[in-house]
Design a protein around this motif. Sequence first.
Motif: not given
Length: 115
Positions: A74-89
């Motif tokens: 819920e705070v962040a996701t990570v792809s299979s390539e290791g790319i993290v996307t911020g979603l919430a504080a």
Amino acid sequence: MRWAFPLLLLVFLGCGAPQEPEPLPPPGPNPLWVQVNPDGRTIHVGDTLTMSASVLVPQDFGSVSVTWAVSDDEVATVSSEGIVTGLAAGSIGVRATLMNNKGQWTQGVATLHVE
């Protein structure tokens, strides 16, 4: 009943000394360490950050695959390539699991803050 004791003694002596168990095979090669980078970084909601995993392994460790995961999706996701996307504080752990073609694995974790 007189012959019971000598019979038991013969059975006991016939068994011989207890056998030593066979030694276990030596453990397979394992990574010496895994470091997930960058550690302690802060990103903003909606930003992305590419993570990397550095590993020190023996030569005979074999080929390695990396699987990425976050402690709170819920705070962040990570792809299979290791790319993290911020979603919430919040703060999360980003985990890299490395596995070789022999089924041996190890993990490393970095902390990431999302604002």
